[in-house]
Design an enzyme around this catalytic site. Structure first.
Site, PDB file in Angstrom:
ATOM      1  N   LEU A   1       3.426 -16.448  44.036  1.00 26.30           N
ATOM      2  CA  LEU A   1       3.508 -15.203  43.279  1.00 26.30           C
ATOM      3  C   LEU A   1       4.661 -15.351  42.301  1.00 26.30           C
ATOM      4  O   LEU A   1       5.610 -16.094  42.559  1.00 26.30           O
ATOM      5  CB  LEU A   1       3.803 -14.015  44.210  1.00 26.30           C
ATOM      6  CG  LEU A   1       2.780 -13.678  45.284  1.00 26.30           C
ATOM      7  CD1 LEU A   1       3.291 -12.529  46.150  1.00 26.30           C
ATOM      8  CD2 LEU A   1       1.442 -13.299  44.659  1.00 26.30           C
ATOM      9  N   ASP A   2       4.592 -14.629  41.202  1.00 28.94           N
ATOM     10  CA  ASP A   2       5.744 -14.592  40.304  1.00 28.94           C
ATOM     11  C   ASP A   2       6.932 -14.051  41.092  1.00 28.94           C
ATOM     12  O   ASP A   2       6.775 -13.203  41.969  1.00 28.94           O
ATOM     13  CB  ASP A   2       5.471 -13.670  39.108  1.00 28.94           C
ATOM     14  CG  ASP A   2       4.331 -14.157  38.230  1.00 28.94           C
ATOM     15  OD1 ASP A   2       3.961 -15.334  38.329  1.00 28.94           O
ATOM     16  OD2 ASP A   2       3.817 -13.334  37.446  1.00 28.94           O
TER      17      ASP A   2
END
Length: 177
Positions: free
Chosen positions: A6-7
């Protein structure tokens, strides 16, 4: 070992593989898009439509650490697609459910900014509203995939953070279950 990522400022579901053989099977599902990724996003603006299938052309800008979205095909671009639905509005905030079809670098963040609906707290993509330090109101809510050993369908859900922004939509998020 991490099967996907995930970012950094995004919260939610992340999958790990304890064995290399399992990790490879998990990563193959991501590569072949045989799983369903559902995100929740809070924005300051309502999307143009209550429900939509968005397709843009994505180009990663590595120098500025951003993604650029375009309405027409670009020579170096890759398609970026999702389905979204406006779930609720509360106190000038909007809760969206986003089901990714592709999974590009900063895709949700860049596409929402492209339609003038930046994620709350996402200064990188134009939000004027501060949130928590090193966090934005984008949450990997649910991941549906095949168990790499048994082949059974798994549905893994992570509740969003408990705070002022997400609490605005607590009832609507409960209804998703």
């Amino acid at each position: 070992v991490l099967a996907h990522r995930l970012d950094r400022p995004v919260s939610g579901v992340v999958i790990f593989g304890k064995k290399i053989s399992v990790l490879k099977m998990l990563m193959q599902q991501f590569k072949e898009r045989r799983l369903q990724k559902t995100y929740l996003a809070i924005t300051n603006n309502a999307p143009p439509q209550k429900s939509d299938n968005l397709i843009h052309w994505h180009i990663k800008d590595a120098i500025n650490r951003q993604a650029r979205m375009y309405d027409e095909a670009k020579p170096d671009g890759k398609s970026a697609e999702w389905n979204d639905r406006l779930l609720a509005e509360s106190k000038g905030r909007y809760l969206l459910k986003v089901e990714l079809i592709t999974g590009r670098y900063h895709q949700i963040r860049a596409q929402l900014a492209h339609i003038v609906c930046p994620v709350v707290g996402d200064i990188t993509y134009g939000s004027k509203t501060l949130y928590k330090e090193n966090a934005i109101c984008l949450h990997s809510y649910n991941l549906q995939l095949l168990h790499p050993v048994t082949g059974e369908m798994l549905s893994i859900t992570a509740p969003p953070p408990v705070d002022e922004q997400w609490n605005l939509f607590e009832q609507h998020i409960q209804e998703l279950k």
